[in-house]
Scaffold this motif. Structure first.
Motif, short mmCIF file in Angstrom:
data_model
loop_
_atom_site.label_atom_id
_atom_site.label_comp_id
_atom_site.label_asym_id
_atom_site.label_seq_id
_atom_site.Cartn_x
_atom_site.Cartn_y
_atom_site.Cartn_z
N ILE A 11 0.84 -1.20 0.00
CA ILE A 11 0.00 0.00 0.00
C ILE A 11 0.88 1.25 0.00
N PHE A 12 1.93 1.23 0.83
CA PHE A 12 2.83 2.38 0.88
C PHE A 12 3.50 2.61 -0.47
N VAL A 13 3.97 1.54 -1.10
CA VAL A 13 4.63 1.65 -2.41
C VAL A 13 3.64 2.18 -3.45
N ALA A 14 2.39 1.79 -3.37
CA ALA A 14 1.39 2.26 -4.32
C ALA A 14 1.04 3.73 -4.09
N LEU A 15 1.02 4.17 -2.83
CA LEU A 15 0.63 5.54 -2.51
C LEU A 15 1.78 6.55 -2.58
N ALA A 16 3.01 6.09 -2.51
CA ALA A 16 4.17 7.00 -2.49
C ALA A 16 4.19 7.95 -3.69
N PRO A 17 3.99 7.49 -4.93
CA PRO A 17 3.99 8.43 -6.04
C PRO A 17 2.87 9.47 -5.97
N VAL A 18 1.72 9.06 -5.48
CA VAL A 18 0.60 10.00 -5.35
C VAL A 18 0.91 11.06 -4.31
N ILE A 19 1.49 10.66 -3.20
CA ILE A 19 1.84 11.60 -2.14
C ILE A 19 2.90 12.58 -2.63
N SER A 20 3.87 12.09 -3.40
CA SER A 20 4.95 12.96 -3.86
C SER A 20 4.49 13.94 -4.94
N LEU A 21 3.33 13.72 -5.53
CA LEU A 21 2.82 14.64 -6.55
C LEU A 21 2.22 15.91 -5.96
N ASN A 22 1.93 15.92 -4.68
CA ASN A 22 1.38 17.12 -4.06
C ASN A 22 2.42 18.24 -4.12
#
Length: 153
Positions: A11-22
């Motif tokens: 889950i963390f690996v999947a969400l990391a790119p989304v979080i870094s796009l902010n």
């Protein structure tokens, strides 16, 4: 318990790119600054041709177009060289207003130019929105003073 950590890791690996796009706080400030400049009538260009310092990574040109058929006087101001103007380009009132604008410019100003079509502030956007609005107001006053626009008809 191992299955939990595997699922949490996925889950963390999947969400990391989304979080870094902010966008960062600084990026949001720059967007607000550029949006406000556009509302005030500036055209904002990142690394435009003819930029004053080719070695600088990000140089912004905030351009105010002269309105109508009037052309602006030719001058150039840099922190290092001071003001260079064409002979008779500015009268004493215009020069006094220009001096006030120069005093109010942001610390990271690289160049202030005026040519036939635009009044341009070249800088690196390290100031806050409120400070820029004060500078923008003075630049708009200067544009009106050196190349007045009058509505016809």
């Amino acid at each position: 318990m191992t299955v939990f950590w595997i699922i949490a890791g996925l889950i963390f690996v999947a969400l990391a790119p989304v979080i870094s796009l902010n966008p960062s706080r600084r990026q949001r400030q720059m967007v607000a600054l550029r949006d406000r400049a556009r509302v005030l009538g500036f055209r904002v260009e990142l690394n435009p041709p003819g930029r004053p310092h080719a070695s600088e990574r990000d140089v912004l040109a905030y351009r105010l177009m002269y309105l109508g058929v009037r052309q602006g006087p030719a001058f150039r101001w840099t922190p290092d060289e001071g003001l260079v103007e064409e002979e008779g380009a500015l009268d004493s009132n215009q020069r006094a207003l220009l001096d006030q604008v120069i005093d109010a410019l942001p610390q990271d100003t690289l160049l202030l130019t005026s040519g036939t079509a635009t009044l341009t502030l070249w800088w690196q956007e390290r100031d806050e929105l409120e400070r820029f609005e004060a500078v923008a107001k003075r630049l708009l006053e200067l544009r009106q003073a050196i190349a007045p626009y009058e509505e016809t008809g």
